[in-house]
Design an enzyme around this catalytic site. Structure first.
Site: not given
Ligand code: A3P
Length: 314
Positions: A218, A69-70, A72, A130, A280
């Site tokens: 998360y 959820g980076t 986010w 990371h 996603r």
């Molecule tokens: P999913 O693949 O389970 O949907 P990162 O940002 O660390 O690459 O993580 C990606 C994950 O965070 C993905 O999870 C993505 O959908 C989710 N994500 C991205 N933006 C988000 C947001 N604004 N709120 C909540 N989840 C989010």
């Protein structure tokens, strides 16, 4: 201006000859350093960061392992730290969150040149890594800068990682078998793995120094977004004042909004990775749609147990 001592490619190559090597899925060669696995090209920036970065007391360093959820956390922290004003200028509408808040060791792979010099930017600097705690620069550990660590359930993290790498396969490539992906994940063989060690180190440090490291889950962000985002804002010394501010920030950073912004529907902030790959479903428990009960057990018995003995349930 800080003095940066660049580390030459040749030196890194020579230095890393003796380090353990492995193949991560069918995707990339990885090298083990300080107990963690690193993808190609990451060792040099990680070493450079460790040896040359001078943290300042007002820096904010976001940390997470992959797919927790980076994106986010970067969006939310940007809105919080830029005093909620720049948020109104809608920085998120003009560029992907990874542009505004670079991941230090992968800034090298940015498809766009960074719009600021991370070493020389005016404060407060908002950066992400990371990298595991053990390889952070001493100055990050010793200064008064703040660290916010975001953790996520290991099974959802793995499924998110699996989708992420599948989202930019070449047409002739098949998705890596999930069964094998579970094996690799349980044995820690993936970028920035082992997952359990990465999370555990930050967890223990956050317990030891709660004023220095805020540990965020998360799942709690999903179940209590207002409470958790207010907690982050308070930790960063920028509590929400006005009525409605927290709702505004949450809306600006919501998955639905970010996913549908033109800037995130096209293009690529990281080389070869479409911006769409960062957004996603964002659901808790999506792993149930993919993992068999045997796979679930394996992850629970390895990663889950290791964290539970530390008092951490994810
Ligand atoms: P999913 O693949 O389970 O949907 P990162 O940002 O660390 O690459 O993580 C990606 C994950 O965070 C993905 O999870 C993505 O959908 C989710 N994500 C991205 N933006 C988000 C947001 N604004 N709120 C909540 N989840 C989010």
């Amino acid at each position: 201006t800080q003095i940066i001592s660049p580390i030459e490619d040749n030196d890194v190559e020579k230095w890393s000859i003796g380090l353990p090597k492995a193949r991560f899925w069918d995707a990339m060669d990885i090298t083990q350093w300080e107990g963690y696995w690193f993808g190609p090209g990451l060792l040099k920036p990680a070493l450079t960061f460790r040896s040359s970065f001078q943290a300042r007391d007002d820096d904010v360093i976001l940390a997470s392992t992959m797919k927790t959820g980076t994106t986010w956390l970067k969006s939310l922290s940007l809105c919080i730290l830029k005093n909620h004003d720049d948020c109104k200028h809608d920085m998120l509408a003009t560029e992907n969150p990874h542009f505004h808040v670079p991941t230090i060791e992968s800034a090298l792979f940015s498809a766009k040149p960074l719009h600021f010099d991370i070493y020389d930017a005016s404060g407060p600097r908002l950066l992400h890594t990371h990298l595991p705690y053990v390889v952070l620069p001493d100055s990050v550990k010793e200064s008064d800068c703040k660290v916010v660590y975001l953790a996520r359930n290991p099974k959802d993290t793995l499924i998110s990682m699996w989708h992420f790498f599948n989202s930019f396969l070449r047409p002739d490539q098949k998705p890596f078998p999930l069964e094998k992906a579970v094996d690799c994940f349980c044995s820690g063989l993936h970028q920035y793995g082992p997952f359990s060690d990465h999370v555990a180190e930050y967890w223990l440090e956050s317990q030891r120094r709660p004023d220095k490291i805020l540990f965020v889950k998360y799942e709690e962000m999903k179940s209590d977004p207002k409470g958790q985002v207010s907690r982050i804002a308070e930790f960063l010394g920028r509590p929400f004042g006005e009525e409605g501010q927290v709702d505004d920030v949450l809306w600006r950073c919501s998955l639905e909004r970010l996913k549908n912004l033109e800037v995130n529907k096209k293009g690529s902030i990281l080389l070869n990775v479409p911006n769409t790959s960062f957004f996603r479903k964002g659901e808790v428990g999506d792993w149930k749609n993919y993992l068999t009960s045997e796979m679930e057990d394996r992850i629970n018995q390895t990663i889950g147990l290791k964290l539970e003995v530390l008092g951490l349930i994810l």
